[in-house]
Design a protein around this motif. Structure first.
Motif, PDB file in Angstrom:
ATOM      1  N   SER A 126       0.840  -1.199   0.000  1.00 57.37           N
ATOM      2  CA  SER A 126       0.000   0.000   0.000  1.00 57.37           C
ATOM      3  C   SER A 126       0.874   1.248   0.000  1.00 57.37           C
ATOM      4  O   SER A 126       1.971   1.254   0.570  1.00 57.37           O
ATOM      5  CB  SER A 126      -0.912  -0.023   1.233  1.00 57.37           C
ATOM      6  OG  SER A 126      -1.791   1.072   1.232  1.00 57.37           O
ATOM      7  N   ARG A 127       0.368   2.313  -0.648  1.00 62.03           N
ATOM      8  CA  ARG A 127       1.092   3.585  -0.681  1.00 62.03           C
ATOM      9  C   ARG A 127       0.082   4.720  -0.833  1.00 62.03           C
ATOM     10  O   ARG A 127      -0.884   4.601  -1.598  1.00 62.03           O
ATOM     11  CB  ARG A 127       2.081   3.614  -1.844  1.00 62.03           C
ATOM     12  CG  ARG A 127       2.930   4.899  -1.922  1.00 62.03           C
ATOM     13  CD  ARG A 127       3.816   4.892  -3.153  1.00 62.03           C
ATOM     14  NE  ARG A 127       4.660   6.063  -3.234  1.00 62.03           N
ATOM     15  CZ  ARG A 127       5.893   6.143  -2.747  1.00 62.03           C
ATOM     16  NH1 ARG A 127       6.430   5.092  -2.138  1.00 62.03           N
ATOM     17  NH2 ARG A 127       6.604   7.245  -2.866  1.00 62.03           N
ATOM     18  N   VAL A 128       0.305   5.793  -0.116  1.00 60.92           N
ATOM     19  CA  VAL A 128      -0.518   6.994  -0.281  1.00 60.92           C
ATOM     20  C   VAL A 128       0.166   7.889  -1.304  1.00 60.92           C
ATOM     21  O   VAL A 128       1.316   8.315  -1.106  1.00 60.92           O
ATOM     22  CB  VAL A 128      -0.712   7.742   1.046  1.00 60.92           C
ATOM     23  CG1 VAL A 128      -1.486   9.050   0.796  1.00 60.92           C
ATOM     24  CG2 VAL A 128      -1.471   6.882   2.043  1.00 60.92           C
ATOM     25  N   ILE A 129      -0.540   8.152  -2.400  1.00 59.15           N
ATOM     26  CA  ILE A 129      -0.014   9.002  -3.468  1.00 59.15           C
ATOM     27  C   ILE A 129      -0.704  10.361  -3.356  1.00 59.15           C
ATOM     28  O   ILE A 129      -1.944  10.431  -3.364  1.00 59.15           O
ATOM     29  CB  ILE A 129      -0.274   8.355  -4.840  1.00 59.15           C
ATOM     30  CG1 ILE A 129       0.495   7.022  -4.916  1.00 59.15           C
ATOM     31  CG2 ILE A 129       0.143   9.279  -5.980  1.00 59.15           C
ATOM     32  CD1 ILE A 129       0.277   6.246  -6.182  1.00 59.15           C
TER      33      ILE A 129
ATOM     34  N   ILE B  75      -7.991  10.981  -6.472  1.00 63.74           N
ATOM     35  CA  ILE B  75      -8.299   9.590  -6.804  1.00 63.74           C
ATOM     36  C   ILE B  75      -8.557   9.415  -8.300  1.00 63.74           C
ATOM     37  O   ILE B  75      -8.267   8.364  -8.872  1.00 63.74           O
ATOM     38  CB  ILE B  75      -9.506   9.102  -5.965  1.00 63.74           C
ATOM     39  CG1 ILE B  75      -9.595   7.572  -5.985  1.00 63.74           C
ATOM     40  CG2 ILE B  75     -10.808   9.743  -6.431  1.00 63.74           C
ATOM     41  CD1 ILE B  75     -10.577   7.015  -4.974  1.00 63.74           C
ATOM     42  N   ASP B  76      -9.064  10.467  -8.966  1.00 62.62           N
ATOM     43  CA  ASP B  76      -9.330  10.371 -10.400  1.00 62.62           C
ATOM     44  C   ASP B  76      -8.032  10.220 -11.189  1.00 62.62           C
ATOM     45  O   ASP B  76      -7.959   9.443 -12.149  1.00 62.62           O
ATOM     46  CB  ASP B  76     -10.098  11.598 -10.880  1.00 62.62           C
ATOM     47  CG  ASP B  76      -9.316  12.890 -10.681  1.00 62.62           C
ATOM     48  OD1 ASP B  76      -8.950  13.176  -9.521  1.00 62.62           O
ATOM     49  OD2 ASP B  76      -9.048  13.601 -11.668  1.00 62.62           O
TER      50      ASP B  76
ATOM     51  N   THR C 266      -8.483   4.376  -2.387  1.00 63.66           N
ATOM     52  CA  THR C 266      -9.277   4.981  -1.324  1.00 63.66           C
ATOM     53  C   THR C 266      -8.834   6.418  -1.140  1.00 63.66           C
ATOM     54  O   THR C 266      -7.631   6.683  -0.992  1.00 63.66           O
ATOM     55  CB  THR C 266      -9.097   4.225   0.005  1.00 63.66           C
ATOM     56  OG1 THR C 266      -9.328   2.832  -0.205  1.00 63.66           O
ATOM     57  CG2 THR C 266     -10.068   4.741   1.057  1.00 63.66           C
ATOM     58  N   ALA C 267      -9.791   7.347  -1.169  1.00 67.88           N
ATOM     59  CA  ALA C 267      -9.453   8.756  -0.960  1.00 67.88           C
ATOM     60  C   ALA C 267      -9.128   8.990   0.509  1.00 67.88           C
ATOM     61  O   ALA C 267      -9.858   8.555   1.400  1.00 67.88           O
ATOM     62  CB  ALA C 267     -10.616   9.642  -1.391  1.00 67.88           C
ATOM     63  N   GLU C 268      -8.011   9.671   0.754  1.00 67.87           N
ATOM     64  CA  GLU C 268      -7.606  10.049   2.112  1.00 67.87           C
ATOM     65  C   GLU C 268      -7.277  11.535   2.132  1.00 67.87           C
ATOM     66  O   GLU C 268      -7.185  12.177   1.085  1.00 67.87           O
ATOM     67  CB  GLU C 268      -6.407   9.216   2.578  1.00 67.87           C
ATOM     68  CG  GLU C 268      -6.710   7.724   2.692  1.00 67.87           C
ATOM     69  CD  GLU C 268      -5.608   6.952   3.402  1.00 67.87           C
ATOM     70  OE1 GLU C 268      -4.588   7.580   3.764  1.00 67.87           O
ATOM     71  OE2 GLU C 268      -5.780   5.731   3.590  1.00 67.87           O
TER      72      GLU C 268
ATOM     73  N   VAL D 282      -3.411   3.590  -2.588  1.00 65.78           N
ATOM     74  CA  VAL D 282      -3.543   2.518  -3.565  1.00 65.78           C
ATOM     75  C   VAL D 282      -2.944   1.262  -2.943  1.00 65.78           C
ATOM     76  O   VAL D 282      -1.882   1.295  -2.339  1.00 65.78           O
ATOM     77  CB  VAL D 282      -2.855   2.880  -4.906  1.00 65.78           C
ATOM     78  CG1 VAL D 282      -1.389   3.211  -4.718  1.00 65.78           C
ATOM     79  CG2 VAL D 282      -3.009   1.754  -5.908  1.00 65.78           C
ATOM     80  N   THR D 283      -3.678   0.156  -3.072  1.00 60.58           N
ATOM     81  CA  THR D 283      -3.286  -1.104  -2.432  1.00 60.58           C
ATOM     82  C   THR D 283      -3.344  -2.239  -3.445  1.00 60.58           C
ATOM     83  O   THR D 283      -4.293  -2.333  -4.234  1.00 60.58           O
ATOM     84  CB  THR D 283      -4.224  -1.428  -1.250  1.00 60.58           C
ATOM     85  OG1 THR D 283      -4.199  -0.349  -0.317  1.00 60.58           O
ATOM     86  CG2 THR D 283      -3.796  -2.713  -0.546  1.00 60.58           C
TER      87      THR D 283
END
Length: 387
Positions: free
Chosen positions: A220-223, A227-228, A307-309, A315-316
């Motif tokens: 998993s990583r937060v980019i 999200i689009d 998943t929007a954060e 993204v996982t």
């Protein structure tokens, strides 16, 4: 500031009938919940311009749209979220008041156009003006339900359909035309969103769970992008070739190359090896689940989830152990891929890092609006429902 791009109106149908036929205190709570869904899902690349009663006007400048598939993904995500919330409220209430009985009469329609407009920033709002803005408002008054039998729809003008250039708009729509004074004959196409939601609801969600036997530990990583944008880089074959290491080419043997949908089939070339992927469940802006075909009739199922954060999009990647109707074949396949399992987390971590770097390189300055915080969203929905 003159721009060219997509114009969209999301309009709640049955709104006036619902208000006039329901107890206002109960009706307000129901509308607040629905407004909250619309505001939460009306996000990049779409930018909210203004709200007029039960109609939400939004726009997306051409330079901010990565792919035409993003527009239809956004419409579907918004409509499915709205209908899911209506269904949930109907199923979870034992109240017999008129407002709760009338929830089922509420629905959503969309008008989509592509043209020119001027953006005027007034008191923090992005007000739009121009003939194309007038046209899209005029198209709200139409006879689509009477002529097509479709009650929940996206009315997409010929100009918007040409800009979108999606195969499904040719194969899964009905033609429509309307005469408007000062504009003449406006040709359009009608997409049945109600039928799509029914199919979406009846189809069981397929996603690799953390609780099933996995090929390797989820990565998993937060980019730090919307999200689009992340979804586009995950699903567009040309973009995936740039960040998925070792992939030389990806061709979509079945399905529109501009928009990933359930049933699509892709051929991925890794050196001399070619991999076939069947996509068994695609939920735009949520997850895609595919099955990699393996020797001896086996397959490996995987899910890529978004998943929007608050800091961007998580993204996982989850990959299940190889499966086969034959326990012996399944055992062989697991032994075959087992030696690579320890390398896969590092591989996917690098892929996601490379994808983030590519997004950073490609994102030029664009006209965007900050998204509402959860508190602002809830407050705006409450004020709209009370208006």
């Amino acid at each position: 500031m003159s721009k060219r791009g997509y114009l969209l109106i999301a309009d709640i149908t049955g709104y006036t009938r619902f208000l006039t036929g329901s107890e206002l205190d109960h009706a307000q709570g129901i509308l607040e919940s629905l407004f909250e869904v619309i505001l939460a899902r009306l996000k990049s690349p779409l930018i909210l311009s203004n709200i007029q009663g039960d109609a939400f006007l939004a726009f997306a400048n051409d330079e901010t749209v990565q792919s035409p598939g993003q527009i239809l993904d956004s419409i579907e995500a918004l409509y499915f979220g709205f209908r899911d919330r209506v269904a949930m409220m109907r199923e979870n209430t034992a109240c017999t008041c008129r407002a709760c009985r009338n929830i089922g009469g509420l629905d959503l329609k969309f008008i989509v156009h592509h043209g020119d407009y001027v953006i005027n920033d007034i008191a923090g709002r992005h007000e739009l003006t121009g003939p194309d803005v007038i046209l899209i408002h005029r198209l709200l008054k139409n006879d689509v339900p009477e002529r097509t039998g479709i009650k929940a729809y996206a009315l997409i003008t010929a100009a918007a359909a040409a800009a979108l250039a999606l195969d499904e708009l040719k194969d899964e729509t009905k033609p429509y035309a309307i005469e408007l004074s000062e504009f003449g004959t406006i040709s359009a196409t009608v997409l049945d969103l109600g039928a799509r939601w029914e199919n979406h609801r009846e189809r069981n969600e397929i996603v690799v769970s953390e609780n099933e036997p996995l090929y390797f530990k989820p990565v998993s990583r937060v980019i730090p992008f919307g999200i689009d944008i992340v979804w586009e880089y995950l699903t567009d074959p040309a973009q995936r070739q740039r960040w998925q290491e070792g992939v030389h080419s990806i061709s979509r043997a079945r399905g529109d190359p501009h928009r990933l949908r359930t049933g699509a089939v892709e051929h991925c070339a890794h050196g001399k090896e070619s991999i076939v992927i069947n996509y068994v469940d695609v939920r735009p802006l949520k997850h895609m689940t595919g099955e990699v075909l393996m020797p001896l009739g086996g397959k490996m199922r995987f899910s890529l989830l978004t998943t929007a954060e608050s800091k961007g999009t998580r993204v996982t990647a989850r990959f299940a152990q190889p499966q086969s109707p034959s326990p012996f074949v399944a055992f062989l396949l697991r032994q075959l891929v087992g030696f690579r399992a320890r390398k896969e987390p590092q591989f996917w971590s690098k892929c996601f890092a490379d994808m983030e770097a590519l997004i950073r390189e490609s994102q030029a300055e664009s006209y965007t609006a900050p998204e509402m915080s959860p508190a602002e969203l809830k407050s705006t929905a409450r004020n709209l429902a009370a208006a």
